[in-house]
Design a protein around this motif. Sequence first.
Motif, short mmCIF file in Angstrom:
data_model
loop_
_atom_site.label_atom_id
_atom_site.label_comp_id
_atom_site.label_asym_id
_atom_site.label_seq_id
_atom_site.Cartn_x
_atom_site.Cartn_y
_atom_site.Cartn_z
N ILE A 1 -40.79 -25.66 -59.27
CA ILE A 1 -40.67 -24.37 -59.94
C ILE A 1 -41.67 -24.35 -61.09
O ILE A 1 -41.59 -25.17 -62.01
N LEU A 2 -42.61 -23.42 -61.03
CA LEU A 2 -43.59 -23.29 -62.10
C LEU A 2 -43.04 -22.37 -63.18
O LEU A 2 -42.51 -21.30 -62.87
N LEU A 3 -43.15 -22.78 -64.43
CA LEU A 3 -42.83 -21.88 -65.53
C LEU A 3 -44.08 -21.04 -65.74
O LEU A 3 -45.11 -21.52 -66.20
N SER B 1 -29.44 -15.99 -68.38
CA SER B 1 -28.94 -17.37 -68.43
C SER B 1 -27.93 -17.63 -67.33
O SER B 1 -27.93 -18.70 -66.71
N LYS B 2 -27.06 -16.64 -67.05
CA LYS B 2 -26.08 -16.82 -65.97
C LYS B 2 -26.76 -16.89 -64.61
O LYS B 2 -26.36 -17.66 -63.74
N GLN B 3 -27.79 -16.08 -64.40
CA GLN B 3 -28.51 -16.13 -63.13
C GLN B 3 -29.25 -17.45 -62.97
O GLN B 3 -29.31 -18.01 -61.88
N ALA C 1 -26.75 -19.96 -61.95
CA ALA C 1 -26.44 -19.79 -60.52
C ALA C 1 -27.56 -20.36 -59.65
O ALA C 1 -27.29 -20.97 -58.60
N PHE C 2 -28.80 -20.20 -60.07
CA PHE C 2 -29.95 -20.74 -59.36
C PHE C 2 -29.85 -22.27 -59.29
O PHE C 2 -30.00 -22.87 -58.23
N ILE C 3 -29.58 -22.91 -60.44
CA ILE C 3 -29.44 -24.37 -60.50
C ILE C 3 -28.26 -24.82 -59.63
O ILE C 3 -28.37 -25.78 -58.85
N ASP C 4 -27.16 -24.13 -59.75
CA ASP C 4 -25.96 -24.48 -58.99
C ASP C 4 -26.21 -24.36 -57.49
O ASP C 4 -25.83 -25.24 -56.71
N LYS C 5 -26.89 -23.30 -57.08
CA LYS C 5 -27.20 -23.10 -55.66
C LYS C 5 -28.08 -24.23 -55.13
O LYS C 5 -27.87 -24.73 -54.02
N LYS C 6 -29.07 -24.63 -55.92
CA LYS C 6 -29.94 -25.74 -55.50
C LYS C 6 -29.14 -27.03 -55.37
O LYS C 6 -29.35 -27.82 -54.46
N SER C 7 -28.22 -27.24 -56.27
CA SER C 7 -27.39 -28.44 -56.24
C SER C 7 -26.49 -28.46 -55.00
O SER C 7 -26.37 -29.47 -54.32
N ILE C 8 -25.89 -27.32 -54.71
CA ILE C 8 -24.99 -27.20 -53.55
C ILE C 8 -25.76 -27.31 -52.24
O ILE C 8 -25.25 -27.85 -51.26
N SER C 9 -27.00 -26.82 -52.23
CA SER C 9 -27.78 -26.81 -50.98
C SER C 9 -28.46 -28.15 -50.71
O SER C 9 -29.38 -28.22 -49.90
N SER C 10 -28.02 -29.17 -51.38
CA SER C 10 -28.53 -30.53 -51.16
C SER C 10 -29.98 -30.72 -51.57
O SER C 10 -30.67 -31.59 -51.05
N ARG D 1 -48.49 -25.08 -53.83
CA ARG D 1 -47.46 -26.10 -53.64
C ARG D 1 -46.08 -25.66 -54.15
O ARG D 1 -45.05 -26.14 -53.69
N ALA D 2 -46.06 -24.72 -55.07
CA ALA D 2 -44.81 -24.31 -55.71
C ALA D 2 -43.87 -23.63 -54.73
O ALA D 2 -44.30 -22.91 -53.82
N ASN D 3 -42.58 -23.87 -54.95
CA ASN D 3 -41.55 -23.17 -54.18
C ASN D 3 -41.09 -21.89 -54.88
O ASN D 3 -40.71 -20.93 -54.23
N ASP D 4 -41.11 -21.91 -56.21
CA ASP D 4 -40.68 -20.76 -57.01
C ASP D 4 -41.48 -20.71 -58.30
O ASP D 4 -42.09 -21.70 -58.70
N LYS D 5 -41.43 -19.55 -58.92
CA LYS D 5 -41.98 -19.37 -60.26
C LYS D 5 -40.89 -18.76 -61.12
O LYS D 5 -40.15 -17.88 -60.67
N LEU D 6 -40.81 -19.21 -62.37
CA LEU D 6 -39.79 -18.75 -63.30
C LEU D 6 -40.46 -18.35 -64.61
O LEU D 6 -41.24 -19.12 -65.16
N SER D 7 -40.13 -17.16 -65.10
CA SER D 7 -40.61 -16.72 -66.40
C SER D 7 -39.47 -16.81 -67.39
O SER D 7 -38.37 -16.33 -67.11
#
Length: 157
Positions: free
Chosen positions: A71-73, A82-84, A87-96, A117-123
């Motif tokens: 994930i690129l900042l 912050s809640k989203q 949820a993003f972190i939690d989803k990644k954790s649950i999805s192994s 190479r990045a899978n996601d970008k986060l601002s």
Amino acid sequence: MKITFLTVGKTEDAYLKEGIDKYVKRLKYYTKLELVDLPELKNTKALTEQQQKAKEAEMILKKISPLDHVILLDEKGMELTSKQFAAFIDKKSISSTSSLVFVVGGPYGFDPSVYDRANDKLSLSRMTFSHQMIRLFFTEQLYRAFTIIKGEPYHHE
């Protein structure tokens, strides 16, 4: 799940280091967090912006494995509350997902090879902040995300 926070350059201001250390210590109770500071390029006056980004990309890509979720900042990334983000972190954790790598680039951003190479970008904001400040903001938001996931009272609505 292991989380790596990969940055180009070091945090030099003592007050920022102190803040980052505070949240890194708190995060030990929730996740395995590794901070990786890549050295800033030296003798960059002779290099173009693109050449600097390409050299930084080489260093960044060497630290990323094929199984890492990267994930690129980045100012053009997804904007989450912050809640989203929790949820993003939690989803990644649950999805192994076994390894998340958050990356802060150098002063000119990322080379196209890093974007590829990045899978996601986060601002973290539409505003521009110094790379050193982003480190503090990110570690605090990561800590906040874990307290939200665990239902702890750190985050207030």
